[in-house]
Design an enzyme around this catalytic site. Sequence first.
Site, short mmCIF file in Angstrom:
data_model
loop_
_atom_site.label_atom_id
_atom_site.label_comp_id
_atom_site.label_asym_id
_atom_site.label_seq_id
_atom_site.Cartn_x
_atom_site.Cartn_y
_atom_site.Cartn_z
CG ASP A 107 -1.93 1.00 1.33
OD1 ASP A 107 -2.33 1.54 0.29
OD2 ASP A 107 -2.36 1.33 2.46
CB VAL A 157 -9.38 -5.00 -1.31
CG1 VAL A 157 -9.66 -4.11 -2.50
CG2 VAL A 157 -7.87 -5.08 -1.04
CG ASP A 163 -7.91 -7.58 8.94
OD1 ASP A 163 -6.93 -7.18 8.27
OD2 ASP A 163 -8.18 -7.14 10.07
P1 5GP Z 1 1.78 -0.43 3.86
O1 5GP Z 1 2.80 -0.49 4.96
O2 5GP Z 1 2.30 -0.86 2.52
O3 5GP Z 1 1.08 0.90 3.80
O4 5GP Z 1 0.63 -1.37 4.30
C1 5GP Z 1 0.74 -2.70 4.17
C2 5GP Z 1 -0.25 -3.37 5.10
O5 5GP Z 1 -1.44 -2.59 5.30
C3 5GP Z 1 -0.69 -4.65 4.46
O6 5GP Z 1 0.13 -5.73 4.87
C4 5GP Z 1 -2.11 -4.80 4.97
O7 5GP Z 1 -2.07 -5.48 6.18
C5 5GP Z 1 -2.58 -3.39 5.21
N1 5GP Z 1 -3.42 -2.88 4.09
C6 5GP Z 1 -3.10 -1.97 3.16
N2 5GP Z 1 -4.10 -1.77 2.29
C7 5GP Z 1 -5.09 -2.61 2.67
C8 5GP Z 1 -6.40 -2.90 2.14
O8 5GP Z 1 -6.88 -2.37 1.13
N3 5GP Z 1 -7.11 -3.82 2.82
C9 5GP Z 1 -6.65 -4.47 3.94
N4 5GP Z 1 -7.45 -5.35 4.51
N5 5GP Z 1 -5.42 -4.23 4.44
C10 5GP Z 1 -4.65 -3.31 3.81
#
Ligand code: 5GP
Length: 183
Positions: A107, A157, A163
Amino acid sequence: MHDDLSEILLDAAAIAGRVEQIAAELADRLAPAAERDDPVVLVPVLTGSLVFTADLIRHLPLKMRLDVVTVSSYAGRATESAGASLVGGIPTDLQGRHVVLVDDIFDTGRTLSLLDTEMRTAGAADVTSVVLLSKPARHEVELRPDLVGFEIPDAFVVGYGLDYDGLYRNLPCIGVLRPEAIG
Ligand code: 5GP
Ligand code: MG
C-alpha cells in the site's frame, strides 16, 4: 459475508492462476541459490499474507524455511495505514540467507520498506519481496516489490487473508467493502 462487498475485484480462480505464475517466477529467481544448496527463508508478514503464503509455497518445489514476522500498521478499526512498526523480533540467523518477504498488499510500502532494511541489516545475502496486491496510487517509499500479483485501484479490499477489523480473511475472493460495512 459476500453481501458486505460492493464489488468483487478478483475471484478465486483468477487468484489461483496468478499465484501459480508468481510461484514459477519466484522459483526461477531462487533456482541458482537452491542449486547451490544456499539457505532460502520465506518470511511471511502476519496475518494478512497467511492465505497467500499457504497457496504460494505449495507451488514452490524448493528447499526452504518459513519464519514469520508481525508488523503493526493499523490502529484499531481504521482503514488507513499509519506507518509500520515491528511487533516482536525478526527471525534469528539471517546471515547469508536468501530472504523472500511475502505480504498480502503493498500500500504505502512502509511495511516492506521497514522489513527490507531489517533483513539487510541482519546480514541477508539478498532480499526479494513478493506481494499479491499493489496500490500504485498510494506508494510513499522508494522500494518496489520484485513480484506483484495484481495492481489494484485505491480502494480498501478484503478477502483471501485481508481483513477489516479482523473479519473477512476467509473469503476466497478479494473485493471492496461496502461503506455501510465499515463501522
Ligand atoms: P503499507 O505499509 O504498505 O502501507 O501497508 C501494508 C499493510 O497494510 C498490508 O500488509 C495490509 O495489512 C494493510 N493494508 C493496506 N491496504 C489494505 C487494504 O486495502 N485492505 C486491507 N485489509 N489491508 C490493507
Ligand atoms: Mg499486513
